[in-house]
Design an enzyme around this catalytic site. Structure first.
Site, mmCIF file in Angstrom:
data_model
loop_
_atom_site.group_PDB
_atom_site.id
_atom_site.type_symbol
_atom_site.label_atom_id
_atom_site.label_comp_id
_atom_site.label_asym_id
_atom_site.label_seq_id
_atom_site.Cartn_x
_atom_site.Cartn_y
_atom_site.Cartn_z
ATOM 1 N N HIS A 54 0.837 -1.204 0.000
ATOM 2 C CA HIS A 54 0.000 0.000 0.000
ATOM 3 C C HIS A 54 0.870 1.250 0.000
ATOM 4 C CE1 HIS A 54 1.178 -0.089 4.150
ATOM 5 N NE2 HIS A 54 0.487 -1.188 4.384
HETATM 6 P P1 TYD Z 1 -1.932 -2.817 7.571
HETATM 7 O O1 TYD Z 1 -1.345 -1.463 7.683
HETATM 8 O O2 TYD Z 1 -2.732 -3.127 6.351
HETATM 9 O O3 TYD Z 1 -0.810 -3.917 7.697
HETATM 10 P P2 TYD Z 1 0.564 -4.020 6.907
HETATM 11 O O4 TYD Z 1 1.594 -3.721 7.911
HETATM 12 O O5 TYD Z 1 0.644 -5.368 6.353
HETATM 13 O O6 TYD Z 1 0.558 -2.974 5.869
HETATM 14 O O7 TYD Z 1 -2.789 -3.092 8.860
HETATM 15 C C1 TYD Z 1 -3.461 -4.329 9.077
HETATM 16 C C2 TYD Z 1 -4.697 -4.068 9.898
HETATM 17 O O8 TYD Z 1 -4.319 -3.617 11.204
HETATM 18 C C3 TYD Z 1 -5.577 -2.977 9.312
HETATM 19 O O9 TYD Z 1 -6.675 -3.538 8.663
HETATM 20 C C4 TYD Z 1 -6.021 -2.155 10.479
HETATM 21 C C5 TYD Z 1 -5.108 -2.514 11.616
HETATM 22 N N1 TYD Z 1 -4.237 -1.393 12.043
HETATM 23 C C6 TYD Z 1 -4.660 -0.542 13.040
HETATM 24 O O10 TYD Z 1 -5.773 -0.686 13.581
HETATM 25 N N2 TYD Z 1 -3.827 0.465 13.449
HETATM 26 C C7 TYD Z 1 -2.614 0.648 12.896
HETATM 27 O O11 TYD Z 1 -1.871 1.589 13.294
HETATM 28 C C8 TYD Z 1 -2.187 -0.206 11.827
HETATM 29 C C9 TYD Z 1 -0.852 -0.023 11.167
HETATM 30 C C10 TYD Z 1 -3.035 -1.227 11.438
#
Ligand code: TYD
Length: 141
Positions: A54
């Protein structure tokens, strides 16, 4: 608009070496160029899994593999770079608009992220087509 990837910064944080173990430290505004509003960490990643995939519209992240190692792939839609995160005192600043993904985690890797914004799902661009449109709209500005 300059190359977004040129805004990626690699930091080498101080390391206080000690026979009892090493210590690194990060102070907001000193070692990362923003106020830290949010910290999250990724751990217990099963073999073969990837994270990220992303970009953010406004949020800036500094990512640190505090334990283990992982490949951080970065792209601005045109150029690409891969940073091997394998030092606990190495940080990578991912600016808004840069698409990131994490691959090839070694077992037990822990990735710490420092962010300048609170969590907001609306700040994410998770779809690659949408990302390319977004980058194009930035260039057309
Ligand atoms: P995401 O940022 O998509 O994970 P990745 O590190 O793989 O990019 O986050 C995964 C899920 O965790 C997202 O659907 C919502 C939750 N989340 C939070 O609630 N707060 C946060 O600060 C983050 C980073 C994620």
């Amino acid at each position: 608009m300059g190359r977004l990837l040129d805004k990626v910064i690699i930091f080498k944080f101080s390391k206080v070496c000690d026979p009892r173990g090493n210590l690194s430290f990060i102070e907001e505004g000193c070692h990362v160029p923003f106020s830290i509003k949010r910290v999250f960490y990724i751990y217990d990643v099963p073999g073969g899994e990837n994270r990220g995939g992303h970009a953010h519209r406004d949020n800036t992240t500094v990512l640190i593999a505090v334990s283990g190692s992982v490949d951080l792939r970065l792209t601005d839609g045109e150029h690409e770079s891969v940073v091997r995160m394998n030092r606990a005192n190495k940080g990578v600043l991912i600016p808004p608009g840069v698409w990131d993904s994490m691959h090839d985690f070694t077992t037990g890797t822990v990735c710490l992220a420092l962010c300048d914004h609170h969590y907001e799902e609306e700040d994410y661009i998770r779809d690659l087509d949408e990302y390319h449109d977004y980058i194009k709209s930035l260039k057309d500005k």
